[in-house]
Design an enzyme around this catalytic site. Structure first.
Site, PDB file in Angstrom:
ATOM      1  N   ARG A  95      -3.418  -9.925   5.403  1.00  0.00           N
ATOM      2  CA  ARG A  95      -3.998  -9.961   4.051  1.00  0.00           C
ATOM      3  C   ARG A  95      -2.927  -9.481   3.085  1.00  0.00           C
ATOM      4  O   ARG A  95      -2.496  -8.325   3.146  1.00  0.00           O
ATOM      5  CB  ARG A  95      -5.245  -9.071   3.987  1.00  0.00           C
ATOM      6  CG  ARG A  95      -5.952  -9.083   2.634  1.00  0.00           C
ATOM      7  CD  ARG A  95      -7.198  -8.212   2.675  1.00  0.00           C
ATOM      8  NE  ARG A  95      -7.914  -8.250   1.398  1.00  0.00           N
ATOM      9  CZ  ARG A  95      -7.684  -7.442   0.383  1.00  0.00           C
ATOM     10  NH1 ARG A  95      -6.732  -6.508   0.469  1.00  0.00           N
ATOM     11  NH2 ARG A  95      -8.386  -7.543  -0.731  1.00  0.00           N
ATOM     12  N   LYS A 117       0.823  -1.207   0.000  1.00  0.00           N
ATOM     13  CA  LYS A 117       0.000   0.000   0.000  1.00  0.00           C
ATOM     14  C   LYS A 117       0.863   1.266   0.000  1.00  0.00           C
ATOM     15  O   LYS A 117       2.073   1.220   0.187  1.00  0.00           O
ATOM     16  CB  LYS A 117      -0.948  -0.006   1.201  1.00  0.00           C
ATOM     17  CG  LYS A 117      -2.102  -0.988   1.036  1.00  0.00           C
ATOM     18  CD  LYS A 117      -3.115  -0.871   2.147  1.00  0.00           C
ATOM     19  CE  LYS A 117      -4.333  -1.741   1.876  1.00  0.00           C
ATOM     20  NZ  LYS A 117      -5.320  -1.689   2.967  1.00  0.00           N
TER      21      LYS A 117
END
Length: 293
Positions: A270, A236
């Site tokens: 995740r 991210k």
């Protein structure tokens, strides 16, 4: 306030009771592999290119040690294109069914904020609902989760994927806001009969990289809620932007923040890169290696 939270929160969970008579042990950290059924997810290598690409990717993740496969048909990257529920179902439902046929031992999570999509996905074999909106984008989602008797991943987000970058201003302490948000949502979930809940702080969702790093450092403060925590940090902007990189070059940074998340109490990771996440867990929790699927 702490006593009120303790009266509101759920008992700490070591297992998630899934539909179809299955139980997922989360007494040790587990890995959730990301399978994006979208053409516009932020990390291009995570996109399943065709139906023929799906099962080999799923098998590779399971062989690398993933316990859960997280399937999404609606991209939640900032500014992502809004698609209809019918298009989301077209992408998602055949993939859920195909994976359950090929790999019945795998736990399948569906990444959707729509109650109708969630219900059909569970009917197709999905085990877990992963809702980025916490029920804010579909009023039927929380009642539906209760009716389905399915574990629910409750994420913090403001706005929508299209507008969330406009909602990064927090008047007070950001972690205290998360605690209050989760407290109120847990009360609502309990009212609808949802008993198995995982908390997701929503790294990068209506949060700047600096805010996301603050939440990561202070992750243990969410332990007051007594629930397992999912960390979705993989590649991210909080990883690649401070380093002046792009998502495709952010694997090393992802390993670092995943390690910090585990040390701060995360139970689920995740990720796009399953093998590296499994190795991180094995090194940090050598007496509790992830079980083979």
């Amino acid at each position: 306030m702490l006593q009120a939270l303790q009266d509101t929160c759920f008992p700490a969970a070591q297992t998630l009771r899934c539909p179809h008579g299955r139980v997922l042990d989360i007494s040790q950290p587990r890995v959730m592999g990301i399978l994006n059924l979208t053409p516009d997810s932020f990390f291009a290598d995570s996109r399943v290119q065709s139906p023929d690409d799906l099962l080999p990717r799923a098998e590779a993740m399971l062989r690398a040690g993933a316990t859960i496969l997280d399937l999404g048909g609606y991209s939640s990257r900032p500014g992502a294109e809004h698609i209809s529920a019918d298009e989301e179902k077209r992408r998602l439902l055949p993939a859920v069914a195909a994976i359950k046929r090929a790999f019945p031992e795998a736990f399948v999570s569906v990444d959707t904020f729509r109650a109708g999509v969630a219900a059909e996905a569970v009917a197709a074999g999905a085990d877990i609902l992963n809702d980025i909106s916490g029920g804010t984008l579909d009023a039927d989602m929380l009642p539906t989760a209760g009716q389905l008797g399915v574990p629910y991943i409750l994420m913090h987000m403001r706005g929508t994927p299209q507008t969330m970058t406009q909602h990064t201003q927090y008047e007070g302490d950001i972690v205290l806001e998360l605690v209050r948000y989760f407290r109120d949502k847990l009360t609502e979930l309990r009212r609808h009969g949802v008993t198995d809940v995982v908390l997701d702080p929503g790294f990068g969702f209506a949060k700047t990289p600096a805010q996301s790093h603050e939440v990561l450092r202070r992750l243990p403060e969410l332990a007051v809620l007594g629930l397992p925590i999912l960390a979705g940090l993989s590649r991210k902007s909080m990883v690649h932007k401070p380093l002046g990189l792009t998502p495709d070059a952010a694997l090393t940074g992802t390993i670092a923040v995943n390690a910090l998340a585990l040390l701060n109490g995360a139970r689920l990771l995740r990720v796009h890169d399953v093998a590296e996440a499994v190795q991180t867990i094995q090194l940090l929790s050598p007496t509790f290696p992830p079980a083979s699927p």
